[in-house]
Design a protein around this motif. Structure first.
Motif, short mmCIF file in Angstrom:
data_model
loop_
_atom_site.label_atom_id
_atom_site.label_comp_id
_atom_site.label_asym_id
_atom_site.label_seq_id
_atom_site.Cartn_x
_atom_site.Cartn_y
_atom_site.Cartn_z
N MET A 179 -5.78 4.24 19.15
CA MET A 179 -5.24 3.17 18.29
C MET A 179 -6.36 2.53 17.49
N ALA A 180 -6.01 1.97 16.33
CA ALA A 180 -7.03 1.35 15.48
C ALA A 180 -6.35 0.49 14.43
N LYS A 181 -7.08 -0.49 13.92
CA LYS A 181 -6.57 -1.22 12.78
C LYS A 181 -6.89 -0.44 11.50
N VAL A 182 -6.12 -0.68 10.45
CA VAL A 182 -6.29 -0.01 9.17
C VAL A 182 -6.51 -1.07 8.10
N GLU A 183 -7.56 -0.92 7.31
CA GLU A 183 -7.87 -1.89 6.26
C GLU A 183 -7.84 -1.22 4.89
N THR B 246 -4.39 -5.52 5.76
CA THR B 246 -4.88 -5.03 7.05
C THR B 246 -3.72 -4.85 8.01
N VAL B 247 -3.61 -3.66 8.58
CA VAL B 247 -2.64 -3.36 9.63
C VAL B 247 -3.37 -3.54 10.96
N ASN B 248 -2.86 -4.42 11.79
CA ASN B 248 -3.53 -4.71 13.06
C ASN B 248 -3.35 -3.57 14.05
N ASP B 249 -4.26 -3.50 14.99
CA ASP B 249 -4.23 -2.48 16.04
C ASP B 249 -2.90 -2.55 16.80
N GLY B 250 -2.17 -1.43 16.84
CA GLY B 250 -0.91 -1.37 17.57
C GLY B 250 0.29 -1.91 16.82
N LEU C 160 -4.26 7.00 2.30
CA LEU C 160 -4.74 6.81 3.67
C LEU C 160 -4.82 8.14 4.41
N ALA C 161 -3.83 9.00 4.20
CA ALA C 161 -3.78 10.30 4.89
C ALA C 161 -4.81 11.29 4.36
N GLY C 162 -5.39 11.00 3.18
CA GLY C 162 -6.33 11.93 2.57
C GLY C 162 -5.68 12.96 1.69
N LEU C 163 -4.40 12.77 1.36
CA LEU C 163 -3.67 13.71 0.52
C LEU C 163 -3.76 13.35 -0.96
N GLU C 164 -4.25 12.15 -1.27
CA GLU C 164 -4.51 11.71 -2.64
C GLU C 164 -5.89 11.06 -2.68
N ASP C 165 -6.62 11.28 -3.77
CA ASP C 165 -7.91 10.61 -3.94
C ASP C 165 -7.69 9.15 -4.30
N ILE C 166 -8.64 8.31 -3.92
CA ILE C 166 -8.60 6.89 -4.26
C ILE C 166 -9.33 6.68 -5.58
N THR C 167 -8.69 6.02 -6.54
CA THR C 167 -9.36 5.75 -7.81
C THR C 167 -10.48 4.73 -7.61
N SER C 168 -10.21 3.66 -6.88
CA SER C 168 -11.24 2.69 -6.52
C SER C 168 -10.80 1.93 -5.29
N GLY C 169 -11.77 1.36 -4.58
CA GLY C 169 -11.48 0.63 -3.35
C GLY C 169 -11.86 1.44 -2.12
N ASP C 170 -11.68 0.85 -0.96
CA ASP C 170 -12.05 1.47 0.31
C ASP C 170 -10.92 1.38 1.32
N ILE C 171 -10.81 2.42 2.15
CA ILE C 171 -9.87 2.42 3.27
C ILE C 171 -10.66 2.65 4.55
N TYR C 172 -10.45 1.78 5.52
CA TYR C 172 -11.09 1.90 6.82
C TYR C 172 -10.04 2.11 7.90
N VAL C 173 -10.32 2.99 8.84
CA VAL C 173 -9.55 3.11 10.08
C VAL C 173 -10.51 2.77 11.20
N GLY C 174 -10.26 1.64 11.86
CA GLY C 174 -11.26 1.09 12.76
C GLY C 174 -12.47 0.68 11.94
N ALA D 90 10.18 -3.08 11.66
CA ALA D 90 8.86 -3.62 11.37
C ALA D 90 8.48 -4.84 12.20
N ASP D 91 7.18 -4.89 12.56
CA ASP D 91 6.58 -6.16 12.97
C ASP D 91 6.33 -7.00 11.73
#
Length: 363
Positions: A1-5, A25-29, A49-63, A201-202
């Protein structure tokens, strides 16, 4: 499990900006639903997020791990697609086991994991069948099982129930909710169906035209919509929305709908000194045929004629109008025989929106 930013994410296809600004930000769990109409950018955000499309700008973190340059296969995410994407020449067992074989697990460990997932999803009697021998709901459960056995950090669902009929969608919603309860894996679910969003949804992220329109729990987005779009997108039947304006009568402020005056509720008192055009919103379920149906005395009676009736099963939708503006009322089917009636508006349940910005005016 991990948070996603998601940090200042943008996505363009040529000159077309599909995701214009996305910070979340998606919280852990947590179970988060991206909800919105076609073209709002929800699936594109998930695919980035899945890596199926390139990001034009910005950052995605998992954990704590930056995902931007990591291949999709190395992101430790599991995605369930709308189209199931099962291998037609493989059995149910082989489809579920495929990712584990690629990981190099032993046959014994693979068997343990496949049968554990099959038991949880009630697929054990189907393990020797091919996808063509399964129903739509069974195929979707196989796709879920294939994702489960990978024990990913994050589950991604891209409109997984769109191809199912209404009854199957209901049962699959329950299965997905129960699966999350058992596994507690961080989950992001994309849909245009508000019922799926409200029941699963939560928190819900509502998107419009590449921007976030509102984030909140199902109760928050239903009861306290941040703008006119959210107010009318959430809820079925949709919220009534009528043109209105404020008037001052001897120091007391009223919302005027044609010739009807409604006392301005306390939470909108900050508007009293402003001269702005308004949209007046009220849900069909917050308009009543008897004053005693409201548990307080803050009601306003309005006389109307029923123009049409639409039976919804346990309830009936009454179609009326106020000064030429349509107004719908949802009430019990037992009251089908009404014609000319007095309606009672619940003042605690009305909404006001700025006609220019379309943002809520509640304090």
């Amino acid at each position: 499990m991990a948070k996603v930013e998601f940090r200042n994410i943008k996505k363009s296809f040529g000159d077309v900006d599909v995701v214009k600004q996305f910070d979340f930000t998606v919280n852990d769990g947590e179970f988060v639903v991206f909800l919105g109409p076609s073209g709002c950018g929800k699936s594109t955000t998930l695919r980035m997020l899945a890596g199926l499309e390139d990001i034009t700008s910005g950052d995605i973190y998992v954990g704590d791990r930056l995902m931007n340059k990591i291949d999709a296969k190395d992101r430790d995410l599991a995605m369930v697609f709308q189209s199931y994407a099962l291998y037609p020449h493989m059995t149910v067992y082989e489809n579920i086991a495929f990712a584990l074989k690629l990981k190099g697990l032993s046959k014994r460990d693979i068997d343990v994991e496949v049968r554990k997932a099959a038991t949880m999803l009630e697929l054990t009697p189907l393990l020797d069948r091919k996808p063509k021998e399964l129903s739509g709901g069974q195929r979707q459960r196989v796709a879920m099982g294939r994702a489960m056995v990978r024990t990913p950090k994050v589950f991604l669902f891209d409109e997984p129930l769109s191809n199912l009929d209404a009854k199957l969608r209901g049962s699959m919603r329950e299965e997905i909710k129960e699966l999350h309860r058992k596994l507690q894996t961080t989950t992001i679910y994309v849909t245009h169906d508000q019922i799926e969003a409200m029941t699963l949804a939560d928190r819900i992220v509502i998107l419009k035209d590449g921007y976030v329109a509102q984030v909140g729990t199902p109760t928050e987005v239903f009861k306290r919509p941040a703008n006119k779009f959210v107010a009318q997108f959430i809820g079925n039947p949709s919220m009534n929305m009528l043109d209105a304006h404020l008037i001052d009568v001897e120091g007391e402020y009223y919302i005027e709908l044609g010739g009807i005056r409604i006392p301005l509720p306390e939470r909108f008192k900050a508007l009293a000194s402003k001269n702005i055009a308004l949209h007046f919103g009220v849900r069909p379920t917050d308009i009543h045929l008897r004053a005693e149906q409201v548990d307080h005395d803050r009601v306003v009676p309005i006389g109307v004629t029923i123009r049409d009736k639409e039976l919804l099963g346990a309830s009936i939708l009454l179609k009326t109008e106020i000064e030429g503006q349509p107004l719908m009322v949802e009430t019990q089917a037992a009251e089908l025989d009404v014609d000319n009636v007095t309606l009672y508006l619940d003042l605690d349940a009305i909404h006001l929106f700025d006609a220019l910005s379309e943002n809520s005016l509640a304090s």
